[in-house]
Design a protein around this motif. Sequence first.
Motif, mmCIF file in Angstrom:
data_model
loop_
_atom_site.group_PDB
_atom_site.id
_atom_site.type_symbol
_atom_site.label_atom_id
_atom_site.label_comp_id
_atom_site.label_asym_id
_atom_site.label_seq_id
_atom_site.Cartn_x
_atom_site.Cartn_y
_atom_site.Cartn_z
ATOM 1 N N THR A 157 12.690 -2.061 -35.715
ATOM 2 C CA THR A 157 11.862 -2.033 -36.322
ATOM 3 C C THR A 157 10.903 -2.610 -35.833
ATOM 4 O O THR A 157 10.716 -3.946 -36.813
ATOM 5 N N THR B 289 11.841 2.680 -42.519
ATOM 6 C CA THR B 289 12.056 4.223 -41.233
ATOM 7 C C THR B 289 12.983 4.508 -42.432
ATOM 8 O O THR B 289 14.087 6.091 -42.121
ATOM 9 N N GLY B 290 13.785 4.674 -43.747
ATOM 10 C CA GLY B 290 15.190 4.359 -44.454
ATOM 11 C C GLY B 290 16.221 4.715 -44.319
ATOM 12 O O GLY B 290 17.762 5.270 -45.010
ATOM 13 N N THR C 87 18.789 0.475 -47.321
ATOM 14 C CA THR C 87 18.161 1.879 -47.132
ATOM 15 C C THR C 87 17.766 1.823 -48.367
ATOM 16 O O THR C 87 16.710 2.814 -48.810
ATOM 17 N N ASN D 86 12.592 0.010 -48.189
ATOM 18 C CA ASN D 86 12.688 0.621 -46.802
ATOM 19 C C ASN D 86 12.470 2.319 -46.763
ATOM 20 O O ASN D 86 13.669 3.052 -45.634
ATOM 21 N N ASN E 71 11.291 5.516 -45.839
ATOM 22 C CA ASN E 71 10.718 6.138 -44.672
ATOM 23 C C ASN E 71 9.107 6.216 -44.737
ATOM 24 O O ASN E 71 8.567 7.408 -46.186
ATOM 25 N N ASN E 72 8.785 6.256 -43.639
ATOM 26 C CA ASN E 72 7.140 5.868 -43.272
ATOM 27 C C ASN E 72 6.264 5.826 -44.625
ATOM 28 O O ASN E 72 5.172 5.723 -44.678
#
Length: 345
Positions: free
Chosen positions: A116, A137-138, A207, A212, A214-215
């Motif tokens: 990333t 990002t998940g 995760t 982290n 997502n978005n």
Amino acid sequence: MAQIDKPNLHFNPVKFTGNASTNAITGVGFQPDWTWLKNLDAANSHSMFDAVRGVTKNLVSNTNAAESTNSNGLTAFGTDGFTVGSDTDVNGNGNGIISWNWKANGQGSANTQGTTNSTYTSANTTAGFSIVKYTGTGAGATVGHGLGVKPKVIFFKNLSANANWVFQSTLLANRTQLVLNSTDTQTTDSRLANLDSWSTTLFSLGTYADMNENNSQHIAFVFAEKKGYSKFGLYTGNGDASAGPFVYLGFKPAFVMVKRLQATGNSWRMFDNKRDGINGKNGNLHANLANAEDAPSDGFIDLLSNGFKPRTTSTDQNADGGTYFFMALAENPIVGSNGIPAVGR
């Protein structure tokens, strides 16, 4: 490893008096890239501003709040300090305000070394400190920290959502965290970062949405240990206020933060060399609380020429058999390359 002879070119606390108006603060000794402020006299939240996210963009260590815009908070970084506006948290009229100031490398630039890419990585390789902004990002990922040495400590914060501050360190068990805005004990979670994969160029992300999502935008404050400047470690309490455990650092500390690992209800205690100035009068702040500074009725801590010593029976710092994480940054090395020794307080 070369010793840092002038730690105050990389980190420096500055105390000032608020005026509830535009207040230009000097005396930092460099242009700071991360400034953490706390009103000492009132129960106002901690406030954090940095050059990566931009001035007026505020984070609060004592809550899980997302990033906010405070146009009356820190409004500018200058060559020898910063300017604050009228907000009581950072500039209450007549109040004592403490600022802790770190040098990174301005806003920085994108780092493409991980899976990333960071939006910005601002790295001070001499002092082992970087500020990294990235988009979550998940999924499991790696991000470049820019230090050239393996980090020892990282504070993570989700900027886009109300989410806890995640603290991870190679001093703790793998996939284990402490929470900066909480008195919780250490916890292990498979969604946290795999510490075994941190390297001289990269840190890993789990995760877990707090680090982290997502978005969502995230920030990481990354620290590696440097001789004569920074020390991160563990010590064991003995419950004795008059003869607390001596913690050797190899330098005279300017800043010490302590957190117990294995019990709930214990704060992140913070001390520095600018608020009161002598041992026996080192007042206490809590990173996880908005409380005004605690008067040193039970001593709290001695800042010595080569380390520190808890002077309290408080379980926040010195429970008998308790295990504590500490983070310490230097005022002076024990002996500089000029042969001049540090002295205690």
